[in-house]
Design a protein around this motif. Sequence first.
Motif, PDB file in Angstrom:
ATOM      1  N   THR A  39      -4.571   3.626 -14.158  1.00 21.53           N
ATOM      2  CA  THR A  39      -3.253   3.942 -14.693  1.00 21.53           C
ATOM      3  C   THR A  39      -3.234   3.661 -16.186  1.00 21.53           C
ATOM      4  O   THR A  39      -4.173   3.069 -16.725  1.00 21.53           O
ATOM      5  N   ASP A  40      -2.146   4.067 -16.836  1.00 20.12           N
ATOM      6  CA  ASP A  40      -2.085   3.945 -18.291  1.00 20.12           C
ATOM      7  C   ASP A  40      -0.967   3.036 -18.784  1.00 20.12           C
ATOM      8  O   ASP A  40      -1.209   2.114 -19.562  1.00 20.12           O
ATOM      9  N   SER A  79      -1.694   6.857  -9.471  1.00 15.51           N
ATOM     10  CA  SER A  79      -1.616   7.753 -10.626  1.00 15.51           C
ATOM     11  C   SER A  79      -0.485   8.762 -10.463  1.00 15.51           C
ATOM     12  O   SER A  79       0.229   9.087 -11.420  1.00 15.51           O
ATOM     13  N   HIS A  80      -0.310   9.243  -9.228  1.00 11.76           N
ATOM     14  CA  HIS A  80       0.773  10.190  -8.942  1.00 11.76           C
ATOM     15  C   HIS A  80       2.134   9.533  -9.168  1.00 11.76           C
ATOM     16  O   HIS A  80       3.031  10.133  -9.780  1.00 11.76           O
ATOM     17  N   ALA A  81       2.298   8.310  -8.696  1.00  8.64           N
ATOM     18  CA  ALA A  81       3.562   7.602  -8.887  1.00  8.64           C
ATOM     19  C   ALA A  81       3.855   7.414 -10.374  1.00  8.64           C
ATOM     20  O   ALA A  81       4.997   7.577 -10.822  1.00  8.64           O
ATOM     21  N   GLU A  82       2.829   7.071 -11.145  1.00  7.18           N
ATOM     22  CA  GLU A  82       3.023   6.913 -12.583  1.00  7.18           C
ATOM     23  C   GLU A  82       3.454   8.229 -13.215  1.00  7.18           C
ATOM     24  O   GLU A  82       4.369   8.255 -14.056  1.00  7.18           O
ATOM     25  N   PRO A 109       0.823  -1.205   0.000  1.00  4.49           N
ATOM     26  CA  PRO A 109       0.000   0.000   0.000  1.00  4.49           C
ATOM     27  C   PRO A 109       0.857   1.255   0.000  1.00  4.49           C
ATOM     28  O   PRO A 109       1.812   1.367   0.769  1.00  4.49           O
ATOM     29  N   LEU A 110       0.509   2.196  -0.853  1.00  6.11           N
ATOM     30  CA  LEU A 110       1.287   3.426  -0.982  1.00  6.11           C
ATOM     31  C   LEU A 110       1.116   4.336   0.220  1.00  6.11           C
ATOM     32  O   LEU A 110       1.950   5.212   0.462  1.00  6.11           O
ATOM     33  N   ASP A 125       2.330  11.505  -0.674  1.00 12.39           N
ATOM     34  CA  ASP A 125       2.521  12.327  -1.874  1.00 12.39           C
ATOM     35  C   ASP A 125       3.904  12.960  -1.865  1.00 12.39           C
ATOM     36  O   ASP A 125       4.650  12.901  -2.855  1.00 12.39           O
ATOM     37  N   ARG A 126       4.237  13.537  -0.725  1.00 13.30           N
ATOM     38  CA  ARG A 126       5.525  14.210  -0.584  1.00 13.30           C
ATOM     39  C   ARG A 126       6.674  13.224  -0.667  1.00 13.30           C
ATOM     40  O   ARG A 126       7.694  13.505  -1.321  1.00 13.30           O
TER      41      ARG A 126
END
Length: 304
Positions: free
Chosen positions: A85-86, A43-46, A24-25, A290-291
């Motif tokens: 995600t993409d 999505s942020h990590a991608e 888990p992130l 996030d940070r």
Amino acid sequence: MAQFNAGYDRLFGGDGLTVGVGFPLTDASESRPDVDREMTLASHAESLGFDALWARDVPLYWPRFGDAGQTFDTWSWLSYAAAHTDDVALGTASVVLPLRHPLHVAKSAASVDRLADGRLVLGVATGDRDPEYPAFGVDPDERGVLFRESVDLLRTAWRDEFPTAEGRWGSLDGDLDVVPKPAGGTIPLLPTGNARQSVEWIADHGDGWLFYHLPTDTLASYLDDWRAAAGEKPYAMVVRTHLTDDPTADPEPVHQGYRAGSEWFVEYFRDLASVGVDHVVVSTPGEDPDRELTRLAEDVLSRV
């Protein structure tokens, strides 16, 4: 691996070190994570350039072990992640083959791979939580044999139409097929840890090796053995990355990794690349994920 897999190519198709991050992130490892928050972070990590998102396989929660993974079933979780995600690779770290029927694994993995447009990379393991084996009626002494039989059947079920095969799991006589087939014809398999096999067996039957964090000297020895057995097949590893606010801070060992400043981590990842590590699965503990993801990507990985 004869066929193309977009996830495998993302991780191992180039010359440089690639980096993924494990669910888990939010680092909520003992309770159900906030799903929307996890997908926002995925999505942020991608967007930050991480190459993979890895999901654990923890069939049953054992409080004494103190880790429930992302709590949701691996296949459901990665299907949901695929929809959010993409291009990032999606990996399992790792499916406990002796506790799952290999035909279920073959169908579930191929389904996720299709839904993810061929982005699934399958870490596979024998497991390490003792109470799970009696819960599933599995003799832990047979883990190594069951693992080998499962790998053989996965390859056969993905490759052949209406296959014939037999093992402890049952038998197929050519009247039944496993559908869908993977998007690229197969799914790459990364045995994890020793999986109760020899390095030579892993080299012959795996598409790479996924291992735990090791001290630098020990890692070099493992890589020497791996290259001797497997040639250029990729080597991936796990490391916990706890960035301090002081970028010059010296490293302190933590479970499966280090707590250190960004300057030290830059050199550490450069060293991993130089000794032949192909992919690293990181985790970023902290109250502000996030940070932490952003700092790791911008302050460390962009400089490696």
